[in-house]
Design a protein around this motif. Structure first.
Motif, short mmCIF file in Angstrom:
data_model
loop_
_atom_site.label_atom_id
_atom_site.label_comp_id
_atom_site.label_asym_id
_atom_site.label_seq_id
_atom_site.Cartn_x
_atom_site.Cartn_y
_atom_site.Cartn_z
N PRO A 7 1.63 1.78 -6.91
CA PRO A 7 1.46 2.26 -5.52
C PRO A 7 0.92 1.18 -4.60
CG PRO A 7 0.56 3.85 -7.08
CD PRO A 7 0.87 2.61 -7.87
N ARG A 8 0.12 0.26 -5.15
CA ARG A 8 -0.45 -0.81 -4.33
C ARG A 8 0.55 -1.91 -4.07
NH1 ARG A 8 -5.02 -3.00 -7.49
NH2 ARG A 8 -5.54 -4.04 -5.54
N LYS A 9 1.52 -2.05 -4.97
CA LYS A 9 2.52 -3.12 -4.82
C LYS A 9 3.76 -2.67 -4.07
CE LYS A 9 2.96 -6.08 -8.31
NZ LYS A 9 3.17 -6.56 -9.69
N PRO A 25 3.87 0.00 -1.52
CA PRO A 25 3.28 1.08 -0.72
C PRO A 25 4.32 1.90 0.05
CG PRO A 25 2.80 -1.07 0.24
CD PRO A 25 3.39 -1.33 -1.11
N GLY A 26 5.41 1.27 0.44
CA GLY A 26 6.39 1.96 1.30
C GLY A 26 6.91 3.23 0.69
N MET A 42 4.14 5.88 0.11
CA MET A 42 3.71 6.43 1.39
C MET A 42 4.60 7.61 1.80
SD MET A 42 3.15 3.99 4.61
CE MET A 42 1.56 4.00 5.39
N LYS A 43 5.87 7.52 1.45
CA LYS A 43 6.83 8.54 1.88
C LYS A 43 6.93 9.71 0.91
CE LYS A 43 9.89 6.48 5.02
NZ LYS A 43 11.29 6.28 5.37
N ALA A 79 -4.60 5.49 -1.22
CA ALA A 79 -4.74 4.46 -0.18
C ALA A 79 -3.53 4.45 0.75
CB ALA A 79 -4.93 3.09 -0.82
N VAL A 80 -2.41 4.94 0.26
CA VAL A 80 -1.21 4.90 1.10
C VAL A 80 -0.70 6.30 1.44
CG1 VAL A 80 -0.56 2.66 0.16
CG2 VAL A 80 0.44 4.71 -0.84
#
Lengths: 217, 118
Positions: free
Chosen positions: A151-153, A155-156, A159-160, A188-189
């Protein structure tokens, strides 16, 4: 002498895709199909997850699959062999499905609701996030062997997500996968998406995911 | 990675925008795009595809200007904000107070303007 002029015209680059996605949404609604766009990296277990969900949901209405792959029809054949309606899209190298692909595949699939339509997107954590297909739910599937940092690498795509599913929970002992770190990364996202843990091998958590999907109807 | 599809969409959008100008014989010499940090667009690759795709169209030889809208990580405890570069990994913890960060970014991608020559 050449005359120069600036034309200001704010318009979405993907407006053609967005228009088709909106048309797809209307069609899904008319057909009474709850549509789930399943996105993950290659090997996360998308097809396996679908097989389990098709089985769990088929007693609640019609179910079907649009399979997206760069090439081959291995996944579609697997699903067809189990007796579920499926249509294959091959993108011939394309890294994502777009809304027009789905409109064409839906015609071929000829599925009517009430029920669920699953779209298995191309295995890729980048491009599928950019193209709206008109789906009701974006399901992002991760898996333990991929690591807790995804998720940190990427994020796009997280996020969706409307729902995040972590597969291969049965392999936790073999990998350094920190569940709390994964959840913190998602949060975080993406503050709201439920995070569900499953194992397609042991069946753990799959009922909860099926129930979550049923609650959408 | 999906720059080919995006380049085609940019070209189509720019040609449509140019078409609104009365249909005179025009040439598109500059295309200005605004893209969010998470739109996943890489300029060199996008330019390469656009150059190829624009050949033989009124946009042949156009300059592509890409404006990136910034993203930031904002701490939900202390509110400290720091810019987030899309090439980096998301820091889940605030570097000031250790609180949980949240990424504020978008993946919007739109045509802002075109410059035409007639």
């Amino acid at each position: 002498m050449a005359k120069k002029k600036i034309i200001t015209a704010r318009r979405s680059i993907l407006c053609a895709n967005d228009r088709q996605a909106a048309a797809n949404t209307r069609l899904f609604k008319k057909l009474d199909l709850t549509t789930i766009n399943v996105m993950a990296s290659p090997g996360a277990g998308k097809t396996n997850l679908l097989v389990h969900l098709l089985k769990a949901l088929s007693s609640h209405g019609s179910v079907g699959v649009i399979e997206g792959d760069v090439a081959s029809s291995i996944d579609a054949e697997h699903i067809a062999a189990l007796g579920y309606p499926v249509t294959q899209i091959n993108t011939d190298g394309g890294c994502h499905l777009n809304a027009s692909d789905i409109a064409a595949a839906l015609k071929e699939l000829n599925l009517a609701g009430p029920g669920f339509l699953f779209i298995e997107n191309i295995g890729n954590l980048i491009c599928p996030a950019a193209f709206d297909l008109g789906e009701r739910v974006r399901l992002v599937l991760a898996s333990v062997p991929e690591g807790d940092d995804k998720p940190r690498k990427y994020p796009g795509i997280f996020m969706k997500a409307d729902v995040v599913v972590v597969n291969k929970l049965d392999t936790l002992a073999a990998f350094d996968f920190d569940r709390a770190a994964f959840i913190a990364g998602v949060r975080a996202v993406n503050p709201a998406a439920p995070i569900l843990e499953v194992s397609c091998r042991t069946g753990q958590g799959l009922d909860a995911l099926a129930d979550w999907l049923l609650a959408l109807r | 990675m999906h720059e080919a599809a995006i380049a085609q969409a940019i070209l189509d959008t720019a040609l449509t925008a140019a078409g609104q100008d009365g249909g005179k014989k025009i040439k598109i010499i500059r295309i200005v795009i605004v893209a969010g940090a998470l739109a996943g667009i890489e300029q060199p690759s996008l330019e390469m595809y656009l150059t190829e795709l624009a050949r033989g169209t009124p946009a042949e030889g156009t300059v592509l200007e890409l404006k990136s809208t910034p993203a930031r990580l904002v701490c939900r405890t202390c509110g400290h904000a720091m810019p987030f570069d899309s090439g980096r990994t998301v820091d889940v913890q605030c570097d000031q107070c250790g609180g949980p960060n949240r990424l504020e970014a978008d993946d919007a991608c739109y045509l802002e303007s075109i410059e035409v020559e007639s």
